[in-house]
Design a protein around this motif. Structure first.
Motif, PDB file in Angstrom:
ATOM      1  N   HIS A   8       0.795  -1.199   0.183  1.00 20.87           N
ATOM      2  CA  HIS A   8       0.089   0.062   0.023  1.00 20.87           C
ATOM      3  C   HIS A   8       0.906   1.211  -0.147  1.00 20.87           C
ATOM      4  CE1 HIS A   8      -3.006   2.753   1.245  1.00 20.87           C
ATOM      5  NE2 HIS A   8      -4.003   2.116   0.912  1.00 20.87           N
TER       6      HIS A   8
ATOM      7  N   LYS B  56      -6.054   4.928  -5.847  1.00 20.04           N
ATOM      8  CA  LYS B  56      -6.890   5.815  -4.864  1.00 20.04           C
ATOM      9  C   LYS B  56      -8.182   5.101  -4.513  1.00 20.04           C
ATOM     10  CE  LYS B  56      -8.036  10.026  -3.268  1.00 20.04           C
ATOM     11  NZ  LYS B  56      -7.627  10.486  -1.966  1.00 20.04           N
ATOM     12  N   GLU B  57      -8.503   5.226  -3.195  1.00 20.15           N
ATOM     13  CA  GLU B  57      -9.511   4.412  -2.790  1.00 20.15           C
ATOM     14  C   GLU B  57     -10.367   5.660  -1.739  1.00 20.15           C
ATOM     15  OE1 GLU B  57      -7.329   1.852  -0.440  1.00 20.15           O
ATOM     16  OE2 GLU B  57      -7.703   0.095  -1.962  1.00 20.15           O
TER      17      GLU B  57
ATOM     18  N   ASP C  27     -11.871   5.828 -12.073  1.00 23.31           N
ATOM     19  CA  ASP C  27     -12.582   6.036 -10.724  1.00 23.31           C
ATOM     20  C   ASP C  27     -12.649   7.386 -10.358  1.00 23.31           C
ATOM     21  OD1 ASP C  27     -12.552   3.199 -10.486  1.00 23.31           O
ATOM     22  OD2 ASP C  27     -10.912   3.096  -9.216  1.00 23.31           O
TER      23      ASP C  27
END
Ligand code: SF4
Length: 337
Positions: free
Chosen positions: A45, A71-72, A126
């Motif tokens: 990560h 990216k989350e 996203d």
């Protein structure tokens, strides 16, 4: 390309870290091909590297690594009070990239992030999905070059290209791309869009010399402004941050007058104007890591968690500056903070 913008070109990264889940994205593949000589380390990560304790921001700035990540969570954020919204109540920002190729001493990023390494998010689709959900048909103002300088980064990852058609198809989304870059080919190779504003930060040569390491000269920025205007782009000029400093105060009047002899004031969209300011938390962190910086050693005032100059001093200086700027630009076109 200016000398400074070369920092955004080949071989500027010591290592490229790649999140496992970022490996299969096209941007990752292209970058690894482009920087084939650069050591590559696969990581779980991005925060495992980016958030490591005891990193030295100033040292890392000299030898930046690039981290490619997915990216989350949240993709869009409400614009903070310390930033100008230019009269748009629906003000958002987004960060395709964390950190910057430039190294301004006054930059809040040093207080916001534990690392000077750059993170580039590779899942652009996203971001678009989130923009569609949150912004489209809302007449929103989006600061797209936030937490970075996207045009200076364009030779590394051309984010603006990935979003150009999306921006064209969503005219209610007004996009500001703020830059100090002098990458003139960008303006020659892109078609201007009604809903894209290129916001150039211009500062006196004295400020560039004192605080804006690795950034292009004032002359080079003026040339880039004129290229963007001549190619039909909407151009905003940002006089921000303004410093109150006996070494610099005298520079502003000749600077403004020079700017508007070189740039036709009738060709620009508007002007942003704001004093040096920073959230108290960021300021305190930077004060520690920039212990030799005179900028962080000065006395400031604190108002609502924001550090800046005393308001009566700002009012006086702003009045003086406006009396000069009004010679060139109508009051209604100057946005102050
Ligand atoms: S150009 Fe902007 S984002 Fe980059 S270091 Fe300077 S102030 Fe920070």
């Amino acid at each position: 390309m200016s000398k400074s913008d070369k920092r955004s070109n080949n071989s500027m990264f010591t290592t490229i870290y790649v999140e496992e889940k970022a490996l299969e994205y096209p941007i990752t593949r292209q970058l690894l091909q482009k920087y084939a000589d650069c050591p590559v380390v696969t990581i779980r990560h991005y925060k495992d590297v980016f958030n490591r304790p005891k990193q030295h921001f100033a040292l890392q700035k000299q030898n930046q690594s690039l981290i490619l990540a997915v990216k989350e969570g949240q993709f869009l954020y409400k614009g903070p009070e310390v930033c100008q919204n230019f009269g748009h109540p629906n003000f958002y920002y987004t960060s395709f990239v964390l950190n910057c190729v430039f190294d301004c001493e006054y930059c809040y990023l040093q207080g916001m992030y534990p690392s000077a390494n750059m993170v580039a998010f590779v899942n652009v689709e996203d971001f678009k999905k989130s923009m569609e959900e949150v912004l489209v048909e809302k007449q929103a103002f989006l600061a797209a070059s936030y937490d970075t300088d996207l045009i200076a980064f364009h030779n590394i990852v051309p984010y603006v290209d990935y979003f150009y058609d999306f921006f064209r198809e969503n005219p209610d989304l007004l996009v500001e791309i703020r830059t100090k870059s002098t990458n003139q080919s960008f303006y020659r190779n892109h078609e201007p869009l009604e809903n894209i504003i290129i916001a150039f930060t211009l500062t006196p040569a004295e400020v560039i010399e004192k605080y804006e390491r690795h950034t292009p000269s004032l002359e080079a920025r003026i040339k880039a402004v004129n290229t963007a205007i001549s190619q039909g782009f909407k151009v905003r000029i940002c006089f921000d941050p303004i410093f109150i400093d006996p070494e610099i105060d005298h520079a502003y009047e000749p600077f403004y007058r020079y700017i508007f002899t070189r740039i036709d004031p009738g060709s620009i969209l508007d002007v942003g104007y704001g004093f040096f300011r920073m959230s108290e938390d960021f300021f305190k962190r930077i004060e520690k890591i920039r212990s030799s910086s005179l900028l962080y050693a000065e006395d400031y005032c604190k108002d609502n968690g924001v550090i800046s100059y005393p308001s009566h001093v700002m009012e006086k200086i702003q009045k003086e500056h406006m009396s000069i700027l009004y010679d060139y630009i109508g009051k209604e076109k100057i946005f102050t903070l």
